[in-house]
Design an enzyme around this catalytic site. Structure first.
Site, mmCIF file in Angstrom:
data_model
loop_
_atom_site.group_PDB
_atom_site.id
_atom_site.type_symbol
_atom_site.label_atom_id
_atom_site.label_comp_id
_atom_site.label_asym_id
_atom_site.label_seq_id
_atom_site.Cartn_x
_atom_site.Cartn_y
_atom_site.Cartn_z
ATOM 1 N N ASP A 135 0.905 -1.081 0.124
ATOM 2 C CA ASP A 135 0.092 0.087 0.049
ATOM 3 C C ASP A 135 1.032 1.115 -0.060
ATOM 4 O OD1 ASP A 135 -2.331 -1.810 0.048
ATOM 5 O OD2 ASP A 135 -2.582 -1.209 2.211
ATOM 6 N N ASP A 313 -8.132 -8.606 8.383
ATOM 7 C CA ASP A 313 -7.604 -7.347 7.581
ATOM 8 C C ASP A 313 -7.820 -6.137 8.715
ATOM 9 O OD1 ASP A 313 -7.340 -8.603 4.980
ATOM 10 O OD2 ASP A 313 -9.149 -8.596 4.869
HETATM 11 C C1 BGC Z 1 -1.730 -6.630 9.239
HETATM 12 C C2 BGC Z 1 -0.457 -7.342 9.627
HETATM 13 C C3 BGC Z 1 -0.259 -8.900 9.104
HETATM 14 C C4 BGC Z 1 -0.849 -9.088 7.774
HETATM 15 C C5 BGC Z 1 -0.942 -10.442 7.216
HETATM 16 C C6 BGC Z 1 -2.105 -6.838 7.597
HETATM 17 O O1 BGC Z 1 -3.242 -6.296 7.556
HETATM 18 O O2 BGC Z 1 -1.491 -5.574 9.466
HETATM 19 O O3 BGC Z 1 -0.448 -7.246 11.036
HETATM 20 O O4 BGC Z 1 0.867 -9.399 9.337
HETATM 21 O O5 BGC Z 1 -2.239 -8.134 7.320
HETATM 22 O O6 BGC Z 1 -2.108 -11.055 7.739
#
Ligand code: BGC
Length: 358
Positions: A135, A313
């Site tokens: 992002d 998410d």
């Molecule tokens: C989170 C991370 C996580 C990743 C994979 C992201 O949205 O902020 O902490 O490791 O997703 O699940």
């Protein structure tokens, strides 16, 4: 091809994800569903280094991968996500990180990268492929109207440059995150995106280890949609293959023969969103096409699973400091735990709706 970093290597399965999946499968009482769930542990995902505290795990995995490579005679490839920029996730809230620009963030980030480099250089026999900062650069293309993104611009660019140049020195193959078709794939966003990515590549010395771009990370788009989802509203780049075919030539014009990887981990079921921009724990999602280098496209090195399916998410709890209202939309599964933590009900849907089936 010879330039494909996966060629000649076996992907090392993330023990972290395998443990999450094994625990989740045990909680499922239906034996058929439970064994399907357990089989997900054999599908390679990426390990997200989303905080400094996770870096020692990387050292452990690299050591195991090295030992496995020696004992089996098949060289191992470890897949990681570099994800700890200061003021991370500047246009949303659910994945805010541990560092802030105001509080020594850039130096902390450089230290984070140094620690990762120190681990990797101990295991030159293990190949490492990294997705760089989901992002971040995409936010610089379209979200500079958000104060936090505008404020982060110079720090993001300097920090990503630090990551690219230092990880290249230890032979890490890198793909910068490039959002997805419904973000940078809009015709008006393609040229500015291509300009930014090529500039970042140039500033990092055009290293051959900067392979290209990663798309659809943690998103839900198909690589090739059977027909455009109505939410794509006339965008000619209505799926990832159209987006990649539109972007790759722009990079080539700037002298960069970039290649791509595409996350399909949660793209098994299409037409499940109310808006293309919705990204949080979309209801009805199923695991998608399995990781493969047999991609059918000269531009795509591998279909991958970057987001470990079953990890949330973002939280739907409105009193959390990381609450993002996107996670309470009607197409978001609820109640949902904090980003990155295990979301059992969501995992079970991914398993039962998997396409192809598990
Ligand atoms: C989170 C991370 C996580 C990743 C994979 C992201 O949205 O902020 O902490 O490791 O997703 O699940």
């Amino acid at each position: 091809s010879a330039n494909n970093p996966w060629t000649g290597f076996q992907i090392f399965l993330s023990p972290y994800y395998a443990n999450e999946v094994a625990a989740a499968a045990k909680q499922i009482t239906d034996p058929t569903l439970s064994s399907k769930a357990a089989s997900v542990a054999n599908i390679p995902t990426f390990t997200w280094l989303d905080s400094v505290a996770k870096i020692p795990d990387l050292g452990t995995y690299l050591a195991s991968a090295s030992a496995l490579g020696k004992s089996t005679g098949t060289k191992q490839l470890v897949q990681i996500v570099i994800y700890d920029l200061p003021d991370r996730n500047c246009a949303a809230k659910a994945s805010n990180g541990e560092f802030s620009i105001a509080n020594n963030g850039q130096a902390n980030y450089e230290n984070y990268i140094d620690q990762i480099v120190a681990q990797i250089q101990q295991f030159p026999d293990v190949r490492v492929v990294a997705v760089i900062e989901p992002d971040s650069l995409a936010n610089l293309v379209t979200n500079l109207n958000v104060q936090k993104c505008a404020n982060a611009k110079t720090t993001y660019l300097a920090s990503v440059n630090y990551a690219l140049t230092n990880l290249a020195k230890v032979g890490v193959y890198m793909y910068m995150d490039a959002g997805h078709a419904g973000w940078l794939g809009w015709p008006a966003n393609l040229s500015p995106a291509a300009q930014l990515f090529t500039q970042v590549w140039q500033n990092a010395g055009k290293s051959p280890f900067i392979k290209g771009l990663a798309t659809n990370v943690a998103n839900y788009n198909a690589l090739q949609a059977a027909s455009p989802d109505p939410i794509t509203q006339g965008n000619p780049n209505y799926d990832e293959i159209h987006y990649i075919n539109a972007l790759a030539p722009l990079l080539q014009q700037a002298g960069w023969d970039a290649t791509f990887i595409v996350d399909q981990g949660r793209s098994g079921v299409q037409n499940i969103r109310q808006q293309w921009g919705d990204w949080c724990n979309i209801k009805g999602a199923g695991f998608g096409t399995r990781p493969t280098t047999n991609t059918g496209s000269q531009f795509i090195d591998s279909i991958v699973w970057v987001k470990p399916g079953g990890e949330s998410d973002g939280t739907s709890n409105s009193s959390s400091p990381r609450y993002d209202s996107t996670c309470s939309l009607p197409d978001a599964a609820q109640p949902a735990p904090e980003a990155g933590t295990w979301f059992q009900a969501y995992f079970q849907t991914l398993v039962s709706a998997a396409n192809p089936p598990l």
